[in-house]
Design an enzyme around this catalytic site. Structure first.
Site, PDB file in Angstrom:
ATOM      1  CB  CYS A 143      -0.860   0.056   1.184  1.00  0.00           C
ATOM      2  SG  CYS A 143      -2.242  -1.294   1.191  1.00  0.00           S
ATOM      3  CB  CYS A 224      -4.281  -0.717  -1.160  1.00  0.00           C
ATOM      4  SG  CYS A 224      -2.602  -1.530  -0.713  1.00  0.00           S
TER       5      CYS A 224
END
Length: 328
Positions: A143, A224
């Site tokens: 992420c 993400c």
């Protein structure tokens, strides 16, 4: 001789005369018949042999002509030694770039990639052809590290080489193996076209287009946290283009449930021209698309860490002196 054999001169001589005249003919006929059969047999064997030879020659010429019938395209052909290039990059990636992927089977990855396009018309490639390859070579992206780009190819990859906090598609295994490489098949032998391949504009479903679209879609789906996109503010067509890979595929495959914010870095070329800023028409349109999909959006003109990298290549340019003064 007739008189010696004929007792009855009228009847027997007649018979004797007939016997003496037919026997030599029968003997000659009996001797000629095997020779005739032999001659006919030889002729038949020769005929079959000649026919077989002619058929073989025609088939060989046909195969030769077929193998030479390579489809002609406008783009450059398959990269020479493609197998060695793909295997070499794969092994380098899983051993030095990202050792966490050391269990990936590079030989199987190459074989699966080859099966996706070899001996196929390069305008008829499907997503099903590449799906087994993507299943083998894909891997998760941490992420806050996904960095998308459009029209900033050189700059964005110079940046990710110096700052490992960000990863582009080309920094993943799928992108690393295929970056700058060309490949396509051909229906006839040898199954790969080394002379020419379709450009993106030649046909939509060519090997490169399908590959990069699928890889881009997967890269976007895996993003993400906070994601970044680096765009070029010096292009005539506008910084954001809806027909680009980012504008047509990646932006619509970002998951609002996984991605919180999209940060836009709008970079001007050193020396300009500064055709668009964060308040420009195409960037406004991009913001609107992202906000409609429930993303938080921010934009920064000439993101400073990237601009400093630009100035490293041309430190004496007036734009870089201004950049240096602003940093101080």
């Amino acid at each position: 001789k007739k008189r010696l054999f004929c007792r009855d001169q009228e009847s027997s001589c007649c018979c004797c005369s007939q016997t003496s005249s037919t026997m030599p003919f029968q003997n000659r006929s009996s001797r000629t018949r095997p020779r005739t059969f032999l001659l006919v047999g030889i002729i038949m064997v020769l005929t079959v042999t000649i026919a077989a030879v002619l058929t073989a020659v025609l088939l060989a010429n046909g195969r030769k002509e077929t193998s030479m019938q390579l489809l002609q395209w406008k783009g450059r052909g398959t990269t020479k030694h493609l197998q060695e290039v793909i295997l070499g990059r794969c092994y380098n990636y899983i051993t030095t770039v990202n050792p966490e992927l050391r269990d990936k089977d590079c030989q199987k990855i190459w074989e699966t990639m080859q099966m996706a396009f070899i001996y196929k018309n390069p305008c008829n490639i499907t997503t099903e052809d590449y799906q087994p390859l993507l299943d083998l070579a894909s891997h998760p992206i941490p992420c806050n590290k996904s960095l998308f780009w459009s029209k900033t190819n050189d700059l964005v990859h110079r940046y990710t080489k110096t700052n490992h906090n960000f990863l582009t598609l080309e920094d993943t295994l799928l992108g690393y193996m295929a970056d700058g490489v060309s490949w396509c098949g051909n229906p006839s032998s040898p199954g790969i076209n080394y002379e020419s391949c379709p450009k993106w504009s030649d046909c939509e479903n060519n090997p490169s287009s399908v590959y990069w679209k699928m890889a881009s879609k997967m890269f976007a789906e895996g993003a993400c946290g906070v994601v970044q996109v680096m765009l070029n503010g010096s292009t005539d067509a506008g910084a954001f283009r809806s027909n680009s890979i980012f504008g047509s595929i990646e932006i619509f495959n970002l998951d609002p449930d996984k991605v919180s914010t999209v940060q836009i870095w709008l970079m001007q070329n050193i020396g300009g021209p500064p055709r668009e800023s964060c308040t420009g028409h195409s960037i406004t349109r991009l913001k609107s698309i992202l906000e409609e999909r429930n993303f938080n959006v921010s934009c920064e003109d000439n993101y400073r860490p990237v601009q400093l990298l630009q100035c490293a290549s041309d430190p004496d340019h007036s734009d870089c002196r201004l950049c240096t003064n602003s940093v101080q």
